[in-house]
Design an enzyme around this catalytic site. Structure first.
Site, short mmCIF file in Angstrom:
data_model
loop_
_atom_site.label_atom_id
_atom_site.label_comp_id
_atom_site.label_asym_id
_atom_site.label_seq_id
_atom_site.Cartn_x
_atom_site.Cartn_y
_atom_site.Cartn_z
N ARG A 78 12.82 64.25 79.32
CA ARG A 78 14.04 64.93 80.02
C ARG A 78 13.81 66.53 80.12
O ARG A 78 13.35 67.22 78.97
CB ARG A 78 15.22 64.49 78.96
CG ARG A 78 16.43 64.71 79.63
CD ARG A 78 17.75 64.69 78.55
NE ARG A 78 18.00 63.21 78.38
CZ ARG A 78 18.83 62.68 77.33
NH1 ARG A 78 19.32 63.63 76.37
NH2 ARG A 78 18.96 61.43 77.13
N ARG A 147 21.78 71.46 73.86
CA ARG A 147 21.21 70.66 75.06
C ARG A 147 21.16 71.43 76.36
O ARG A 147 21.86 72.49 76.16
CB ARG A 147 21.91 69.13 75.06
CG ARG A 147 21.89 68.35 73.72
CD ARG A 147 20.39 67.72 73.73
NE ARG A 147 20.48 66.82 72.60
CZ ARG A 147 20.66 65.35 72.70
NH1 ARG A 147 20.96 64.99 73.65
NH2 ARG A 147 20.61 64.67 71.61
N LYS A 211 23.42 66.83 67.79
CA LYS A 211 23.13 67.18 69.16
C LYS A 211 24.63 68.07 69.46
O LYS A 211 25.53 67.86 68.96
CB LYS A 211 23.36 66.14 70.20
CG LYS A 211 24.48 65.32 70.21
CD LYS A 211 24.47 64.23 71.38
CE LYS A 211 23.42 62.94 71.14
NZ LYS A 211 23.22 61.86 71.88
N CYS A 431 25.34 54.49 83.32
CA CYS A 431 24.20 55.07 82.61
C CYS A 431 23.08 54.27 82.88
O CYS A 431 23.09 53.06 83.55
CB CYS A 431 24.54 54.73 80.94
SG CYS A 431 24.51 53.40 80.42
N CYS A 476 26.59 50.60 76.57
CA CYS A 476 26.91 50.41 75.05
C CYS A 476 28.03 51.55 74.87
O CYS A 476 28.38 52.33 75.79
CB CYS A 476 25.85 50.76 74.21
SG CYS A 476 25.45 52.60 73.78
N CYS A 480 27.10 57.65 77.60
CA CYS A 480 26.60 58.52 78.56
C CYS A 480 26.74 58.70 79.93
O CYS A 480 26.78 59.73 80.41
CB CYS A 480 24.78 58.17 78.38
SG CYS A 480 24.39 57.91 76.75
FE1 SRM Z 1 23.15 59.56 76.29
C1 SRM Z 1 21.47 58.21 73.76
C2 SRM Z 1 20.71 58.44 78.12
C3 SRM Z 1 24.23 61.66 78.60
C4 SRM Z 1 25.91 60.26 74.51
N1 SRM Z 1 21.59 58.82 76.05
C5 SRM Z 1 20.97 58.46 74.67
C6 SRM Z 1 19.46 57.54 74.85
C7 SRM Z 1 18.65 58.91 74.62
C8 SRM Z 1 19.20 56.62 73.92
C9 SRM Z 1 18.65 56.67 72.83
O1 SRM Z 1 19.21 57.46 71.66
O2 SRM Z 1 17.54 56.21 72.28
C10 SRM Z 1 19.59 57.26 76.27
C11 SRM Z 1 18.34 57.01 77.00
C12 SRM Z 1 18.43 56.13 78.13
C13 SRM Z 1 17.36 55.99 79.14
O3 SRM Z 1 16.24 54.90 79.07
O4 SRM Z 1 17.24 57.00 80.12
C14 SRM Z 1 20.62 58.16 76.85
N2 SRM Z 1 22.57 60.22 78.04
C15 SRM Z 1 21.64 59.45 78.84
C16 SRM Z 1 21.55 59.82 80.22
C17 SRM Z 1 20.37 59.90 80.68
C18 SRM Z 1 22.29 58.80 80.97
C19 SRM Z 1 22.65 58.94 82.43
O5 SRM Z 1 22.45 57.66 82.88
O6 SRM Z 1 22.48 59.93 83.06
C20 SRM Z 1 22.14 61.18 80.13
C21 SRM Z 1 21.24 62.34 79.97
C22 SRM Z 1 21.76 63.68 79.93
C23 SRM Z 1 21.04 64.78 79.74
O7 SRM Z 1 20.27 65.09 80.90
O8 SRM Z 1 20.91 65.19 78.61
C24 SRM Z 1 22.95 61.02 78.94
N3 SRM Z 1 24.81 60.79 76.51
C25 SRM Z 1 25.15 61.39 77.58
C26 SRM Z 1 26.48 61.83 77.66
C27 SRM Z 1 27.33 62.58 78.69
C28 SRM Z 1 27.18 64.05 78.47
O9 SRM Z 1 26.57 64.65 77.96
O10 SRM Z 1 27.86 64.52 79.43
C29 SRM Z 1 27.04 61.31 76.52
C30 SRM Z 1 28.47 61.30 75.94
C31 SRM Z 1 29.20 62.86 75.59
C32 SRM Z 1 28.71 62.91 74.09
O11 SRM Z 1 27.42 63.56 73.84
O12 SRM Z 1 29.66 62.75 73.32
C33 SRM Z 1 25.89 60.77 75.69
N4 SRM Z 1 23.61 59.59 74.19
C34 SRM Z 1 24.92 59.54 73.70
C35 SRM Z 1 24.82 59.24 72.32
C36 SRM Z 1 26.55 59.15 71.66
C37 SRM Z 1 26.21 60.21 70.87
C38 SRM Z 1 27.54 60.49 69.63
O13 SRM Z 1 27.87 61.43 69.49
O14 SRM Z 1 27.94 59.50 69.27
C39 SRM Z 1 23.69 58.70 72.20
C40 SRM Z 1 23.21 58.03 70.80
C41 SRM Z 1 22.93 59.02 69.67
O15 SRM Z 1 22.90 60.25 69.86
O16 SRM Z 1 23.06 58.55 68.69
C42 SRM Z 1 22.99 58.89 73.34
FE1 SF4 Z 2 23.91 53.87 78.31
FE2 SF4 Z 2 24.57 53.36 75.58
FE3 SF4 Z 2 21.97 53.62 76.50
FE4 SF4 Z 2 23.60 55.80 76.72
S1 SF4 Z 2 22.77 55.10 75.01
S2 SF4 Z 2 22.23 55.20 78.17
S3 SF4 Z 2 25.61 54.62 77.16
S4 SF4 Z 2 23.14 51.99 77.04
#
Ligand code: SRM
Ligand code: SF4
Length: 566
Positions: A78, A147, A211, A431, A476, A480
């Site tokens: 990323r 981030r 984060k 997502c 889930c 995201c």
């Molecule tokens: Fe996310 C984890 C993809 C935006 C909340 N997110 C992940 C992971 C890395 C899974 C992992 O931990 O192994 C996903 C990778 C999937 C893949 O195969 O690509 C993933 N998140 C994404 C992306 C690519 C979704 C998309 O389709 O665009 C976004 C990448 C953003 C970036 O460029 O940095 C993405 N994630 C978000 C957002 C939206 C935002 O930030 O505006 C959120 C919700 C806002 C927030 O953070 O509260 C988000 N991602 C999470 C979470 C839950 C965090 C929490 O507080 O509980 C996880 C899991 C974790 O961190 O434990 C996670």
């Molecule tokens: Fe989607 Fe959940 Fe994976 Fe984020 S962590 S990309 S919400 S399935």
């Protein structure tokens, strides 16, 4: 001298960070190990701070296990790019790297940046060092640090676009980890002997508890969903200039099924600061979270929980103590929408800007629709910018009238000319989910387009095809695709089953609420048909779908995160 810490009390990641020697871990050894396509368990945590996640192809997991092979390990990379603005040369670099080392697609994320999927361990270093040739980096794109900083995406909508991207870049750079580990590991820049040891004046040796995310918006557009961010800045424009920013803290969307103590939360506006104060406000908010965030339980570690534990007033007082002054009273502002406006628009700079819908943010060639090839040719042709939006879309920005014609011609030539799409599809986000995301319970990116086609059938019956409704799906509850802020939110429960949430609003300031749990496609369509029929008949003039479902009591309005039910 190192502090004495009771490790039993703390989450495992705390120790890993502490012992990582400023984010080095054993990454060099892991990369050199030829026996496995994986890196060590500890390094899977540390690599995140370098923008890298280890994954497996979940479509292949069963078969590989059956054949007694190790899973098909590969890596997600990323980028960090504040405000999502890339040059054509940078676009071309990413395009080339996606073919050379990744799965041939580019993923535009919900935080305005790129992801590559499917990079093998042996290619990680080359991919990152080749990115660097075009001044692209992946530092702090993931991990317990600040981030990618988002900012208002469309130059055609505001003359202040360049100013907020500049601010987002300054914030990002100010809050970057200072360790030289990234340059050493990926770019072979060796430390000079006896040079100063690494230091992290802001983060300390254990970085943040979790984060941390920041966005800057310019009303009336809330295209970065500022209320979902740990820290947000809302630009206040007076007399043709940005005079300052309202400060929003404690947004965050991730939650876990079966754990009611986890919930999405919309941010709280705690005041206003002058434009020149933004960087120090960002720093101090981050420091208060660093020192007060929960380091025992990662499920309670985000700023939103710190604030709910401390209380907003105490949190604000702590920030103000560090600032040495009080934040001013918040200024009035109005938000109209959280989506993108598509098509060509002329900016105040007399340049043309095209917002282009990219379904699920996935750029690929598929049959006769050769989006990836078209964008490559556009990048080879124009002098403008490629700006990624927070809704996974793309803006071809800053082109002149002659280039505008060329862009249109190229899209047409490759079968991807912008089409008229429904108001629902325009406002959709999915997502990534399967097959790469290890946390997905159900499909999202690969499924939402088809589900939308089915819902469009219903909307069409009721003459609502043009109606703008925000729909978002995730595999889930981590959030995201920011589904909790959608008018229709679908969150994967298990393969083929989703929770249906309703009642977010069109400008992204209200959480939605659970309408039906664990339902199949058939049930989703039947539930939505009933409500859409009612909406067509009984809505008030200009009433949005999300407001209607609350007025008609399909769901109760959620006023704060703690009220949210899964
Ligand atoms: Fe996310 C984890 C993809 C935006 C909340 N997110 C992940 C992971 C890395 C899974 C992992 O931990 O192994 C996903 C990778 C999937 C893949 O195969 O690509 C993933 N998140 C994404 C992306 C690519 C979704 C998309 O389709 O665009 C976004 C990448 C953003 C970036 O460029 O940095 C993405 N994630 C978000 C957002 C939206 C935002 O930030 O505006 C959120 C919700 C806002 C927030 O953070 O509260 C988000 N991602 C999470 C979470 C839950 C965090 C929490 O507080 O509980 C996880 C899991 C974790 O961190 O434990 C996670
Ligand atoms: Fe989607 Fe959940 Fe994976 Fe984020 S962590 S990309 S919400 S399935």
């Amino acid at each position: 001298m190192k502090e004495t810490i009771d490790w039993k009390e703390l989450s495992e990641v705390e120790k890993l960070k502490y012992e990582s020697n400023f984010l080095r871990g054993t990454l060099v050894e892991s990369l050199a190990d030829p026996i496995t396509g994986a890196i060590s368990d500890g390094d899977t945590q540390i690599s995140k701070f370098h923008g890298i996640y280890q994954q497996t192809d979940r479509d292949l997991d069963k078969e590989r296990k059956h054949q007694k092979l190790e899973p098909a390990y590969s890596f997600l990379i990323r980028l960090r790019m504040p405000g999502g603005k890339f040059t054509p040369a940078q676009w071309l670099k990413m395009d080339a790297l996606s073919d050379k080392y990744a799965n041939g697609t580019l993923k535009l994320t919900t935080r305005q940046t790129f992801q590559l999927h499917g990079v093998l361990k042996k290619d990680l270093k080359n991919t990152i060092s080749e990115m660097n040739e075009e001044l692209l980096d992946t530092i702090a794109a993931c991990g317990d640090v600040n981030r990618n900083v988002m900012s208002h995406a469309n130059p055609a909508e505001s003359p202040f676009h360049a100013e907020v991207i500049h601010l987002a870049t300054q914030i990002s750079e100010h809050l970057m980890p200072r360790t030289t580990a990234y340059h050493e590991i990926w770019l072979d820049k060796k430390l000079v002997a006896n040079s100063k040891q690494d230091e992290e004046p802001l983060y300390g040796v254990r970085y943040l508890p979790r984060k941390f995310k920041i966005a800057v918006i310019i009303p009336p557009n809330n295209d970065c969903d500022v209320f979902s961010q740990d820290l947000g800045f809302i630009a206040i424009v007076e007399k043709d200039r940005i005079i300052g920013y309202n400060v929003v803290v404690g947004g965050g969307l991730g939650s876990t099924f079966g754990m009611p103590e986890t919930y999405p939360r919309t941010g709280t506006v705690i005041g206003y600061c002058e434009a020149e104060q933004v960087i120090e406000v960002a720093e101090k908010v981050l420091l208060v979270q660093r020192d007060n965030g929960d380091r025992k339980n990662r499920k309670q570690a985000r700023l939103k929980y710190t604030i709910d534990r401390m209380g907003v007033n105490e949190f604000k007082t702590e920030v103000e103590k560090l600032l040495g002054y009080e934040l001013q009273k918040e200024k009035p502002y109005k938000l109209e929408k959280n989506g993108d406006d598509y098509g060509w628009k002329k900016g105040t700079d007399n340049k043309w800007h095209l917002t282009y819908f990219v379904e699920g943010g996935r750029v690929r060639d598929a049959g006769k629709q050769q989006l990836k090839t078209a964008l490559r040719e556009i990048a080879q042709t124009i002098k403008g910018d490629f700006i990624l939006t927070g809704n996974q879309n793309l803006i071809i920005a800053g082109v002149n009238a002659a280039e505008k014609k060329q862009v249109d011609g190229i899209f047409k030539k490759y079968g991807v000319a912008p089409e008229k799409i429904s108001g629902l599809r325009k406002n959709s986000i999915a997502c990534v989910a399967l097959p790469t995301c290890p946390l997905a319970f159900a499909e999202a990116e690969r499924y939402l387009p088809d589900l939308i086609t089915k819902i469009e059938g219903i909307l069409n019956e009721f003459g609502l095809l043009k109606e703008e409704i925000v729909i978002r799906m995730t595999g889930c509850p981590n959030g995201c695709g920011r589904p909790y802020l959608a008018e229709i939110g679908l969150i994967g429960k298990s393969p083929g089953y989703y929770n249906l949430y309703l009642g977010g609003n069109f400008n992204g300031t209200r959480l939605n609420s659970l309408y039906k749990a664990t339902i199949s496609e058939e049930e989703i369509l039947s539930e939505l048909r009933t409500i859409i029929a009612d909406f067509a008949k009984n809505r008030n003039a200009k009433e949005h779908f999300g407001d209607f479902v609350i007025r008609k009591e399909y769901v109760e309005e959620i006023r704060e995160g703690k009220e949210f039910k899964h």
